[in-house]
Design a protein around this motif. Sequence first.
Motif, mmCIF file in Angstrom:
data_model
loop_
_atom_site.group_PDB
_atom_site.id
_atom_site.type_symbol
_atom_site.label_atom_id
_atom_site.label_comp_id
_atom_site.label_asym_id
_atom_site.label_seq_id
_atom_site.Cartn_x
_atom_site.Cartn_y
_atom_site.Cartn_z
ATOM 1 N N ALA A 29 -25.527 14.023 -0.023
ATOM 2 C CA ALA A 29 -24.272 14.728 -0.276
ATOM 3 C C ALA A 29 -23.537 14.067 -1.427
ATOM 4 N N ARG A 30 -22.708 14.836 -2.086
ATOM 5 C CA ARG A 30 -21.877 14.280 -3.152
ATOM 6 C C ARG A 30 -20.547 13.839 -2.549
ATOM 7 N N GLY A 31 -20.127 12.640 -2.907
ATOM 8 C CA GLY A 31 -18.876 12.109 -2.371
ATOM 9 C C GLY A 31 -17.971 11.613 -3.478
ATOM 10 N N ILE A 32 -16.794 11.176 -3.094
ATOM 11 C CA ILE A 32 -15.833 10.630 -4.049
ATOM 12 C C ILE A 32 -15.272 9.327 -3.497
ATOM 13 N N ILE A 33 -15.149 8.336 -4.370
ATOM 14 C CA ILE A 33 -14.630 7.033 -3.977
ATOM 15 C C ILE A 33 -13.102 7.101 -3.920
ATOM 16 N N PHE A 34 -12.524 6.496 -2.900
ATOM 17 C CA PHE A 34 -11.064 6.460 -2.815
ATOM 18 C C PHE A 34 -10.628 5.168 -2.145
ATOM 19 N N ALA A 35 -9.367 4.827 -2.340
ATOM 20 C CA ALA A 35 -8.780 3.645 -1.707
ATOM 21 C C ALA A 35 -8.078 4.080 -0.435
ATOM 22 N N GLN A 36 -8.294 3.338 0.630
ATOM 23 C CA GLN A 36 -7.703 3.710 1.910
ATOM 24 C C GLN A 36 -6.182 3.695 1.839
ATOM 25 N N HIS A 37 -5.640 2.695 1.164
ATOM 26 C CA HIS A 37 -4.189 2.606 0.993
ATOM 27 C C HIS A 37 -3.904 2.830 -0.483
ATOM 28 N N ASP A 38 -3.486 4.033 -0.802
ATOM 29 C CA ASP A 38 -3.329 4.423 -2.201
ATOM 30 C C ASP A 38 -1.861 4.666 -2.515
ATOM 31 N N ILE A 39 -1.442 4.223 -3.670
ATOM 32 C CA ILE A 39 -0.074 4.472 -4.116
ATOM 33 C C ILE A 39 -0.119 4.818 -5.596
ATOM 34 N N THR A 40 0.598 5.844 -5.963
ATOM 35 C CA THR A 40 0.637 6.262 -7.358
ATOM 36 C C THR A 40 1.826 5.607 -8.045
ATOM 37 N N MET A 41 1.541 4.902 -9.129
ATOM 38 C CA MET A 41 2.594 4.249 -9.892
ATOM 39 C C MET A 41 2.535 4.768 -11.320
ATOM 40 N N SER A 42 3.687 4.977 -11.903
ATOM 41 C CA SER A 42 3.724 5.485 -13.272
ATOM 42 C C SER A 42 4.853 4.805 -14.033
ATOM 43 N N ALA A 43 4.699 4.784 -15.336
ATOM 44 C CA ALA A 43 5.734 4.192 -16.177
ATOM 45 C C ALA A 43 6.928 5.136 -16.249
ATOM 46 N N THR A 44 8.120 4.570 -16.221
ATOM 47 C CA THR A 44 9.332 5.385 -16.309
ATOM 48 C C THR A 44 9.790 5.555 -17.750
ATOM 49 N N VAL A 45 9.149 4.838 -18.664
ATOM 50 C CA VAL A 45 9.453 4.993 -20.088
ATOM 51 C C VAL A 45 8.139 5.226 -20.832
ATOM 52 N N PRO A 46 8.161 6.046 -21.880
ATOM 53 C CA PRO A 46 6.929 6.270 -22.647
ATOM 54 C C PRO A 46 6.580 5.040 -23.469
ATOM 55 N N GLY A 47 5.302 4.886 -23.767
ATOM 56 C CA GLY A 47 4.901 3.746 -24.577
ATOM 57 C C GLY A 47 3.410 3.516 -24.528
ATOM 58 N N VAL A 48 3.003 2.409 -25.112
ATOM 59 C CA VAL A 48 1.591 2.036 -25.198
ATOM 60 C C VAL A 48 1.348 0.816 -24.318
ATOM 61 N N ILE A 49 0.272 0.869 -23.530
ATOM 62 C CA ILE A 49 -0.058 -0.263 -22.661
ATOM 63 C C ILE A 49 -0.511 -1.444 -23.515
ATOM 64 N N LYS A 50 0.118 -2.570 -23.289
ATOM 65 C CA LYS A 50 -0.198 -3.783 -24.038
ATOM 66 C C LYS A 50 -1.187 -4.665 -23.286
ATOM 67 N N ALA A 51 -1.045 -4.722 -21.963
ATOM 68 C CA ALA A 51 -1.934 -5.577 -21.171
ATOM 69 C C ALA A 51 -1.980 -5.087 -19.734
ATOM 70 N N VAL A 52 -3.177 -5.141 -19.143
ATOM 71 C CA VAL A 52 -3.362 -4.888 -17.714
ATOM 72 C C VAL A 52 -3.661 -6.238 -17.079
ATOM 73 N N CYS A 53 -2.806 -6.662 -16.180
ATOM 74 C CA CYS A 53 -2.848 -8.037 -15.681
ATOM 75 C C CYS A 53 -3.646 -8.206 -14.395
ATOM 76 N N VAL A 54 -4.091 -7.113 -13.784
ATOM 77 C CA VAL A 54 -4.859 -7.207 -12.547
ATOM 78 C C VAL A 54 -6.073 -6.300 -12.634
ATOM 79 N N HIS A 55 -7.013 -6.529 -11.744
ATOM 80 C CA HIS A 55 -8.204 -5.701 -11.649
ATOM 81 C C HIS A 55 -8.370 -5.245 -10.205
ATOM 82 N N LEU A 56 -9.174 -4.219 -10.030
ATOM 83 C CA LEU A 56 -9.442 -3.720 -8.696
ATOM 84 C C LEU A 56 -10.003 -4.845 -7.835
ATOM 85 N N GLY A 57 -9.387 -5.046 -6.686
ATOM 86 C CA GLY A 57 -9.829 -6.101 -5.783
ATOM 87 C C GLY A 57 -8.968 -7.339 -5.830
#
Length: 256
Positions: A29-57
């Motif tokens: 079967a075809r499935g989709i990966i998801f996180a059990q505890h998921d939260i959507t976060m978004s920037a409140t101001v427009p701009g360009v991402i300079k650095a991502v400080c964490v990784h999955l896990g």
Amino acid sequence: MIARATIVSTWLLSLAAAMPANGATEFRARGIIFAQHDITMSATVPGVIKAVCVHLGDRVSARDTLVVMDDGLLSSELAVHVASLSVARAELEEAMTAHELAEKAASRLHGAPTAWSQADLDAADNEVSKLHSVVEQKRSAVAREEASVQHARIEIAQTVIRAPFSGSDSDLWVRFAVTEGESRCAAIGATVRVLIKARNKGLTAVVRHMGSTVDPTTQARILEAKLNTPATRLRVIQPGMTAEVECDPTSGVRGR
């Protein structure tokens, strides 16, 4: 009659031999990966991402920095507002000094009314009133610039996206659908194989949840299995990726 009975018996025996001992059938079967505890976060101001400080896990604490956006333009705007605020405050100070001097002059005139004409007294009072209006205008200008500076500082602070709570995104799951016959192979506690083609990764997962209803159109029900994900692979597997899920009937039911 004897020949027909022999044929039926032979067919049943061959069917039983072809099926796994637990009565399950293999599936893919075809499935989709998801996180059990998921939260959507978004920037409140427009701009360009300079650095991502964490990784999955990665495990994070509340208020830890997750993403840093480029604040160069906002910092320039803040500098302009700070300079304008400095000018506005200087102009307010100048207007207040002029108003204070005008009040003192008018007070001296009114202290000796017989020495001055009514026109002189009225002119002095008008000057005080005019300078009072100027002071209020300058005070409003200072308030506007202070608000602009505060707003710019808030926007700069919002370019740093922080974790709203402590936790880890290491619990990854796969959601897929199977028919009634296939679900016997993917019962609660069964181990399934998961292939994530985008990363050429093969993993195993244990079925933990099974939908209580069957879709009347597809005759399938939804299952969710928790991935047995090594820490070294967490950074290359992300929620939203598609995967192929298959059951190995010979593996039996595990993890009850």
